[in-house]
Write an enzyme that holds these catalytic residues in place. Sequence first.
Site, PDB file in Angstrom:
ATOM      1  CB  VAL A   1      -2.772  -0.250   6.206  1.00  0.00           C
ATOM      2  CG1 VAL A   1      -2.808  -1.601   7.363  1.00  0.00           C
ATOM      3  CG2 VAL A   1      -2.638  -0.464   4.485  1.00  0.00           C
TER       4      VAL A   1
ATOM      5  CE1 TYR B   1      -5.756   2.597  -5.046  1.00  0.00           C
ATOM      6  CE2 TYR B   1      -3.733   4.830  -4.688  1.00  0.00           C
ATOM      7  CZ  TYR B   1      -4.311   2.955  -4.725  1.00  0.00           C
ATOM      8  OH  TYR B   1      -3.205   2.073  -3.985  1.00  0.00           O
TER       9      TYR B   1
ATOM     10  CD1 TRP C   1      -6.019  -3.243   5.743  1.00  0.00           C
ATOM     11  CD2 TRP C   1      -4.629  -4.514   4.109  1.00  0.00           C
ATOM     12  NE1 TRP C   1      -5.963  -3.059   4.426  1.00  0.00           N
ATOM     13  CE2 TRP C   1      -5.367  -3.437   3.788  1.00  0.00           C
ATOM     14  CE3 TRP C   1      -3.673  -5.483   3.802  1.00  0.00           C
ATOM     15  CZ2 TRP C   1      -4.301  -2.722   1.955  1.00  0.00           C
ATOM     16  CZ3 TRP C   1      -3.125  -5.568   2.405  1.00  0.00           C
ATOM     17  CH2 TRP C   1      -3.520  -3.882   2.139  1.00  0.00           C
TER      18      TRP C   1
ATOM     19  CB  CYS D   1      -1.086  -0.275   0.440  1.00  0.00           C
ATOM     20  SG  CYS D   1      -1.389   1.351   1.323  1.00  0.00           S
TER      21      CYS D   1
ATOM     22  CB  VAL E   1     -10.304  -2.767   7.579  1.00  0.00           C
ATOM     23  CG1 VAL E   1      -8.927  -3.162   8.297  1.00  0.00           C
ATOM     24  CG2 VAL E   1     -11.359  -3.212   8.161  1.00  0.00           C
TER      25      VAL E   1
END
Length: 338
Positions: free
Chosen positions: A116, A179, A81, A48, A114
Site C-alpha cells: 500500500v 528501515y 493486507w 504505513c 502486496v
Amino acid sequence: MPDDGNAAYGHVSFARSKSHFADRITADVRDGWPVEAGRYRLVVSRACPWASRAVISRRLLGLEEALPMAVADPVQDDRSWRFTLDPGGRDPVLGIRYLAEAYEAREKGFPGGVSVPAVVDVPSGKLVTNDYQRLTLDLATEWTALHREGAPDLYPRELRGEIDRVMAEVYEDVNNGVYRTGFAVDQEEYEGACAGVFRRLERVAARLEGQRYLVGDTITEADIRLFTTLVRFDAVYHGHFKCNRWKLSENPVLWAYARDLFRTPGFGDTVDFDHIKRHYYRVHTGINPTGIVPLGPDLSGWRSPHGRERLGGRPFGTGTPPGPVPAAEAVPDLTAQP
C-alpha cells in the site's frame, strides 16, 4: 508483505522493491487510465508511512469524494493486507477480503509483495498502481480538475527541481534509512544505516532552523514525505528500529517542525498511533518475536505549542485549509491522553 517475509526481517539484508505496477492515472489518459471521480478506490493502511503520504495529499487536495478510500487492518496475516476492519471482513465496494485479490486480478503470479498505497479500478476490480513514489505527485498535478476550491499547490512547478532533490536525500537516508537500520543483519550494517539517518536529520534540522517549511514558504510534497517518518519516529523507529541516538522530541527544531505540521489540518487528523504501533510491533516478528506492543511513548506533547509561526510562511499558500474530516474517516485522537 506476508508473514514469512516479516519473520525474515533482521535475518536478511533489507532492500526495498520497486513498484511492479507503475501505471499512471492522468488527465491525458496516456497510460489508459483517465482521471475520473468515483472510478477508483485508494487502499491504504494508516500504519504505513508510504500510504500515509497519499492519505494526507488526498485530504489537503479535497479528493475525498473523488477518490474514496479503503483502510486495511494494520495487522496482516499470511496474505498480507486484509479488510477485517469492515463488516464481514470484506471491502464494501470491491467485495474482496484481501488486497492481494486485486493484484491477482491484474496479473496472475505477479512478482513481489502486496503493498500500500494501491489504487484499484472499481469496475474491473483490478489494481491500477502501487507506485507510492509517483502516486501523490499525480494527485497534485494530474487530478487538478477535481481538487477542492482553495487546494494548495503541493508540487509547484518553479520549485520542483529543489523539491525533488530534497525528497531524494530524505528518502535515501531517512524514509528508507530507518528501515535499513531496523532490519540490519549485523553491527556494521546497522551502524552505517543508523549514522546516515541521524546525519541527514541533523542537516534537515539545520535547514529548518531558519525557515518554516522544507522548500519555499508553503507546505509541499517534501514536507508530507518527511512528516510521515517523523510522526512515527518516537513511537516505533526509536525503539523498534533502534534509531535511538536521540528522540525526535529531543531535537528542538525537528520536534517543533513536526508539531507544527501535526497541528495543521490534513496532517495530525489523519494519524492513527494505535494502528502504527500495532502494525510495527506485531507484524515484524523477525525483530520483535513476542509481538508485545509498548505502552509508551506519551503522545500528549504533539498538541503543545510549537512557536514556528515566528518564521512566517503560508501553510496553504494562497489557498485555504481543508474542511472537517469526514465522520467515516475520523481517527481517535490519542494525543489528548495523559
